[in-house]
Scaffold this active site. Sequence first.
Site, PDB file in Angstrom:
ATOM      1  CE  LYS A  14      68.305  18.573   7.354  1.00  0.00           C
ATOM      2  NZ  LYS A  14      69.507  18.438   8.215  1.00  0.00           N
ATOM      3  NE  ARG A  89      70.714  24.176   5.429  1.00  0.00           N
ATOM      4  CZ  ARG A  89      70.686  22.882   5.113  1.00  0.00           C
ATOM      5  NH1 ARG A  89      69.846  22.421   4.240  1.00  0.00           N
ATOM      6  NH2 ARG A  89      71.522  22.057   5.684  1.00  0.00           N
ATOM      7  NE  ARG A 128      76.771  11.837   6.046  1.00  0.00           N
ATOM      8  CZ  ARG A 128      75.774  12.730   5.984  1.00  0.00           C
ATOM      9  NH1 ARG A 128      74.535  12.330   5.830  1.00  0.00           N
ATOM     10  NH2 ARG A 128      76.038  14.012   6.116  1.00  0.00           N
ATOM     11  NE  ARG A 134      76.775  15.609   2.647  1.00  0.00           N
ATOM     12  CZ  ARG A 134      75.656  16.000   3.225  1.00  0.00           C
ATOM     13  NH1 ARG A 134      74.629  15.172   3.301  1.00  0.00           N
ATOM     14  NH2 ARG A 134      75.562  17.200   3.739  1.00  0.00           N
ATOM     15  NE  ARG A 145      77.108  19.780   6.612  1.00  0.00           N
ATOM     16  CZ  ARG A 145      77.273  18.468   6.728  1.00  0.00           C
ATOM     17  NH1 ARG A 145      78.494  17.946   6.765  1.00  0.00           N
ATOM     18  NH2 ARG A 145      76.227  17.677   6.803  1.00  0.00           N
TER      19      ARG A 145
HETATM   20  P1  AP5 Z   1      70.886  11.940   7.710  1.00  0.00           P
HETATM   21  O1  AP5 Z   1      69.562  11.284   7.628  1.00  0.00           O
HETATM   22  O2  AP5 Z   1      71.727  12.018   6.503  1.00  0.00           O
HETATM   23  O3  AP5 Z   1      70.725  13.395   8.356  1.00  0.00           O
HETATM   24  P2  AP5 Z   1      70.442  14.781   7.659  1.00  0.00           P
HETATM   25  O4  AP5 Z   1      69.756  15.609   8.670  1.00  0.00           O
HETATM   26  O5  AP5 Z   1      69.788  14.562   6.342  1.00  0.00           O
HETATM   27  O6  AP5 Z   1      71.955  15.258   7.494  1.00  0.00           O
HETATM   28  P3  AP5 Z   1      72.660  16.009   6.317  1.00  0.00           P
HETATM   29  O7  AP5 Z   1      74.117  15.784   6.507  1.00  0.00           O
HETATM   30  O8  AP5 Z   1      72.077  15.667   4.997  1.00  0.00           O
HETATM   31  O9  AP5 Z   1      72.263  17.478   6.718  1.00  0.00           O
HETATM   32  P4  AP5 Z   1      72.648  18.859   6.201  1.00  0.00           P
HETATM   33  O10 AP5 Z   1      71.490  19.676   6.600  1.00  0.00           O
HETATM   34  O11 AP5 Z   1      73.971  19.307   6.676  1.00  0.00           O
HETATM   35  O12 AP5 Z   1      72.853  18.641   4.633  1.00  0.00           O
HETATM   36  P5  AP5 Z   1      72.029  19.051   3.342  1.00  0.00           P
HETATM   37  O13 AP5 Z   1      72.267  18.025   2.340  1.00  0.00           O
HETATM   38  O14 AP5 Z   1      70.653  19.431   3.688  1.00  0.00           O
HETATM   39  O15 AP5 Z   1      71.670  11.232   8.902  1.00  0.00           O
HETATM   40  C1  AP5 Z   1      73.034  11.550   9.166  1.00  0.00           C
HETATM   41  C2  AP5 Z   1      73.774  10.273   9.566  1.00  0.00           C
HETATM   42  O16 AP5 Z   1      73.250   9.801  10.805  1.00  0.00           O
HETATM   43  C3  AP5 Z   1      73.599   9.135   8.569  1.00  0.00           C
HETATM   44  O17 AP5 Z   1      74.796   8.425   8.466  1.00  0.00           O
HETATM   45  C4  AP5 Z   1      72.466   8.280   9.187  1.00  0.00           C
HETATM   46  O18 AP5 Z   1      72.559   6.941   8.824  1.00  0.00           O
HETATM   47  C5  AP5 Z   1      72.699   8.488  10.666  1.00  0.00           C
HETATM   48  N1  AP5 Z   1      71.464   8.472  11.466  1.00  0.00           N
HETATM   49  C6  AP5 Z   1      70.240   8.982  11.131  1.00  0.00           C
HETATM   50  N2  AP5 Z   1      69.350   8.810  12.124  1.00  0.00           N
HETATM   51  C7  AP5 Z   1      70.024   8.191  13.137  1.00  0.00           C
HETATM   52  C8  AP5 Z   1      69.654   7.742  14.438  1.00  0.00           C
HETATM   53  N3  AP5 Z   1      68.416   7.914  14.909  1.00  0.00           N
HETATM   54  N4  AP5 Z   1      70.595   7.167  15.200  1.00  0.00           N
HETATM   55  C9  AP5 Z   1      71.864   6.991  14.733  1.00  0.00           C
HETATM   56  N5  AP5 Z   1      72.283   7.377  13.504  1.00  0.00           N
HETATM   57  C10 AP5 Z   1      71.375   7.972  12.714  1.00  0.00           C
HETATM   58  O19 AP5 Z   1      72.787  20.406   2.893  1.00  0.00           O
HETATM   59  C11 AP5 Z   1      74.113  20.371   2.433  1.00  0.00           C
HETATM   60  C12 AP5 Z   1      74.559  21.739   2.020  1.00  0.00           C
HETATM   61  O20 AP5 Z   1      73.780  22.197   0.895  1.00  0.00           O
HETATM   62  C13 AP5 Z   1      74.404  22.863   3.051  1.00  0.00           C
HETATM   63  O21 AP5 Z   1      75.492  22.908   3.952  1.00  0.00           O
HETATM   64  C14 AP5 Z   1      74.362  24.110   2.151  1.00  0.00           C
HETATM   65  O22 AP5 Z   1      75.627  24.423   1.680  1.00  0.00           O
HETATM   66  C15 AP5 Z   1      73.533  23.602   0.974  1.00  0.00           C
HETATM   67  N6  AP5 Z   1      72.091  23.808   1.162  1.00  0.00           N
HETATM   68  C16 AP5 Z   1      71.127  22.845   1.229  1.00  0.00           C
HETATM   69  N7  AP5 Z   1      69.917  23.385   1.419  1.00  0.00           N
HETATM   70  C17 AP5 Z   1      70.111  24.743   1.467  1.00  0.00           C
HETATM   71  C18 AP5 Z   1      69.241  25.833   1.671  1.00  0.00           C
HETATM   72  N8  AP5 Z   1      67.933  25.663   1.878  1.00  0.00           N
HETATM   73  N9  AP5 Z   1      69.772  27.095   1.682  1.00  0.00           N
HETATM   74  C19 AP5 Z   1      71.098  27.275   1.469  1.00  0.00           C
HETATM   75  N10 AP5 Z   1      71.980  26.277   1.293  1.00  0.00           N
HETATM   76  C20 AP5 Z   1      71.496  25.014   1.291  1.00  0.00           C
HETATM   77 MG    MG Z   2      70.249  15.111   4.350  1.00  0.00          MG
END
Ligand code: AP5
Ligand code: MG
Length: 191
Positions: A14, A89, A128, A134, A145
Amino acid sequence: MLNLVLFGPPGAGKGTQSQKLIDHYQLMHISTGDIFRAHIKLQTELGKKVSQLIADGQLVPDAVTIAMLEEEVKQNPQAKGFIFDGFPRTVPQAEALDAFLAGINEKITAVIALDVTQEELTRRIAERHKVTNRPDDDAEKLKKRIEEYFTKTVQVLPYYEAQGKLDKINGIGNIDTIFADLCKVVDRFEV
Ligand code: AP5
Ligand code: MG
């Protein structure tokens, strides 16, 4: 306005694809995870409130997340449109977003879900975890997660499907190929 929801499990890409989309379409990127992490780093009141939940891989309560999201949108009245990354979410978050956007005469244009297998998610986050700090990338926390995603967050998909707004695309493979597939969806709506 072009208002996109980029949807997908932890590690689906994402954030990676959002960076490319904001450059291409000049949209404002709102990642609730990034905003929470900034609050945690700055040790704000909000950061202190959510830091343990996030470190444990659990969702932050809806009321807290919704209020933060709305504030972020309000602070960017000049935006051409938004990419919502990691929000909504839960179904209550999706309903709140619809109601909030309706209040400013806006709506969600499209929801694009990145489809990635659990094996690939685990592989990406493990990679990562070797280079970033993180705390929720730890294997046990990632498991939590993924569990939160498959028990709570997937319920958002039928919500948008019922509105005819959901597109699913393959999130595995070359980053630019995935981006091209995303653009094909978005270009249906670009005016
Ligand atoms: P990346 O692009 O970082 O993927 P992502 O989907 O953004 O992953 P996140 O780890 O950020 O997702 P998340 O949903 O767990 O975390 P968030 O910050 O939203 O890519 C991941 C890795 O893969 C990278 O190293 C990248 O380089 C690699 N990659 C990408 N594309 C690739 C490809 N095609 N091929 C190979 N490698 C690739 O949320 C974190 C926490 O915040 C949650 O757990 C929760 O506690 C809280 N939170 C956030 N939003 C909410 C909400 N709406 N409600 C409640 N709690 C929330
Ligand atoms: Mg992200």
